[in-house]
Design a protein around this motif. Sequence first.
Motif, PDB file in Angstrom:
ATOM      1  N   LEU A  43     118.059   8.694  76.103  1.00 54.59           N
ATOM      2  CA  LEU A  43     118.766   7.640  75.092  1.00 54.59           C
ATOM      3  C   LEU A  43     119.604   8.470  74.012  1.00 54.59           C
ATOM      4  O   LEU A  43     119.945   7.769  72.943  1.00 54.59           O
ATOM      5  CB  LEU A  43     117.999   6.802  74.395  1.00 54.59           C
ATOM      6  N   THR A  44     119.857   9.621  74.122  1.00 57.20           N
ATOM      7  CA  THR A  44     120.314  10.453  73.146  1.00 57.20           C
ATOM      8  C   THR A  44     121.901  10.737  73.410  1.00 57.20           C
ATOM      9  O   THR A  44     121.940  11.589  74.577  1.00 57.20           O
ATOM     10  CB  THR A  44     119.775  11.830  72.876  1.00 57.20           C
ATOM     11  N   GLN A  45     122.741  10.209  72.700  1.00 62.02           N
ATOM     12  CA  GLN A  45     124.249  10.374  73.197  1.00 62.02           C
ATOM     13  C   GLN A  45     124.831  11.897  72.871  1.00 62.02           C
ATOM     14  O   GLN A  45     125.511  12.621  73.465  1.00 62.02           O
ATOM     15  CB  GLN A  45     125.072   9.482  72.451  1.00 62.02           C
ATOM     16  N   THR A  46     124.305  12.271  71.504  1.00 56.13           N
ATOM     17  CA  THR A  46     124.956  13.506  70.959  1.00 56.13           C
ATOM     18  C   THR A  46     123.929  14.099  70.079  1.00 56.13           C
ATOM     19  O   THR A  46     123.030  13.724  69.360  1.00 56.13           O
ATOM     20  CB  THR A  46     126.368  13.189  69.970  1.00 56.13           C
ATOM     21  N   MET A  47     124.082  15.642  70.152  1.00 58.90           N
ATOM     22  CA  MET A  47     123.138  16.496  69.146  1.00 58.90           C
ATOM     23  C   MET A  47     124.485  17.664  68.607  1.00 58.90           C
ATOM     24  O   MET A  47     125.134  17.080  67.865  1.00 58.90           O
ATOM     25  CB  MET A  47     122.196  17.044  69.942  1.00 58.90           C
ATOM     26  N   GLY A  48     124.077  18.775  68.863  1.00 56.61           N
ATOM     27  CA  GLY A  48     124.987  19.779  68.345  1.00 56.61           C
ATOM     28  C   GLY A  48     124.804  20.315  66.985  1.00 56.61           C
ATOM     29  O   GLY A  48     123.766  19.809  66.458  1.00 56.61           O
ATOM     30  N   PRO A  49     126.069  21.158  66.483  1.00 53.99           N
ATOM     31  CA  PRO A  49     125.532  21.565  65.157  1.00 53.99           C
ATOM     32  C   PRO A  49     125.900  20.558  63.898  1.00 53.99           C
ATOM     33  O   PRO A  49     126.775  19.319  63.983  1.00 53.99           O
ATOM     34  CB  PRO A  49     126.663  22.477  65.150  1.00 53.99           C
ATOM     35  N   TYR A  50     124.937  20.539  62.920  1.00 54.98           N
ATOM     36  CA  TYR A  50     125.239  19.845  61.665  1.00 54.98           C
ATOM     37  C   TYR A  50     125.442  21.091  60.615  1.00 54.98           C
ATOM     38  O   TYR A  50     124.608  21.977  60.309  1.00 54.98           O
ATOM     39  CB  TYR A  50     124.074  19.020  61.382  1.00 54.98           C
ATOM     40  N   ILE A  51     126.657  20.914  60.140  1.00 56.64           N
ATOM     41  CA  ILE A  51     127.012  21.962  58.992  1.00 56.64           C
ATOM     42  C   ILE A  51     127.170  21.347  57.524  1.00 56.64           C
ATOM     43  O   ILE A  51     127.981  20.307  57.560  1.00 56.64           O
ATOM     44  CB  ILE A  51     128.391  22.766  59.562  1.00 56.64           C
ATOM     45  N   GLU A  52     126.892  21.908  56.649  1.00 53.52           N
ATOM     46  CA  GLU A  52     126.960  21.533  55.245  1.00 53.52           C
ATOM     47  C   GLU A  52     128.269  22.796  54.811  1.00 53.52           C
ATOM     48  O   GLU A  52     128.166  23.913  54.819  1.00 53.52           O
ATOM     49  CB  GLU A  52     126.061  21.794  54.311  1.00 53.52           C
ATOM     50  N   TYR A  53     129.603  21.976  54.206  1.00 47.86           N
ATOM     51  CA  TYR A  53     130.451  23.198  53.831  1.00 47.86           C
ATOM     52  C   TYR A  53     130.635  23.381  52.396  1.00 47.86           C
ATOM     53  O   TYR A  53     130.308  22.377  51.661  1.00 47.86           O
ATOM     54  CB  TYR A  53     131.900  22.273  54.394  1.00 47.86           C
ATOM     55  N   PRO A  54     131.104  24.450  52.042  1.00 48.50           N
ATOM     56  CA  PRO A  54     131.165  24.764  50.619  1.00 48.50           C
ATOM     57  C   PRO A  54     132.346  23.819  50.111  1.00 48.50           C
ATOM     58  O   PRO A  54     133.382  23.368  51.050  1.00 48.50           O
ATOM     59  CB  PRO A  54     131.662  25.968  50.528  1.00 48.50           C
TER      60      PRO A  54
END
Length: 311
Positions: free
Chosen positions: A68-79
């Motif tokens: 039941l999981t459509q997406t994952m991938g990187p999560y990035i916080e930007y300066p």
Amino acid sequence: MTNIEKYRKYSKENRNIPLYSRDWWLDATCSEGSWDVALVEIDNKIVASMPFYIKKRAFFRAITLPKLTQTMGPYIEYPKNQTLYKRLSYEKKIMNKLIEQLPKVDMFNQSFHHNITNWLPFYWQGYKQSTGYTYIIEDLSNMDKVFKGFTSSTRNDIRKAEKNGIKVIDSEDIEAFYEIIKLTFKKKKLKARESLEFIKELYLKAKEKDAIMMKFAVKDDVVYSVSLCFYDNKTLYEIMAGSNRYINLLGSQQLLKLEVMRFASEKSLSFDFEGSMVEGVEYRNRSFGAVQTPYFNITKIDSKILKLLHC
């Protein structure tokens, strides 16, 4: 601390991490394998994360998506105040560090959240990409305007449902929900993909996090259509929906979808229809005025045997 322990703390502190990458979601959906997470830290502060789910298939180990999981991938916080040049350079640096931490597996297959629009660092590391689509309504602040964006046939179906006495109610009856899901699959001569026990466990975990909503379209105590949605602080996702196609639905599906959108509107959330790449479902989602939104499916096969099978 292990990466998972760090990530649990990070996930609690950062409300912007998408639903499918939150630790509690992974705990509930990765029961057939195990999950871990790659982290990038700068000055002892996490600036990027990439959870991954490892599942064994026969003699092979694969990083793939949980149930039941459509997406994952990187999560990035930007300066703050980055130029486009610096942003892309930063993404390359961060993604390379995430890729370096991924364990050696026979196959990698993850779909990335639609917010990720740059997959070049993965391409340069030998990964391949195909495009999937979901359908999203971002702005639900003016529901009258949203309603006008529906096709005329969809609006007529909603009026028909109201005229015929269809009501939309909140429910916590997982068993009743699952019975309708089974009927939906039975009509297609298929079995429901997920077990009742799995849906119950996921429901209870989401309820603890105040991240779930379930509604039924009913008439005279008969359930016509059902919708099970989960949400983070930005989006309401319709994860499962179904109807009793052995009776005249009287526009119940369309009325139910409208009320689900009203719920999202009240919480200032966008609404993600969760696909679909299935032609008939795609048309229905589009009929509500939803915007076709692309996302990347990223793959890599290292096993020689699997490479031959995928030729």
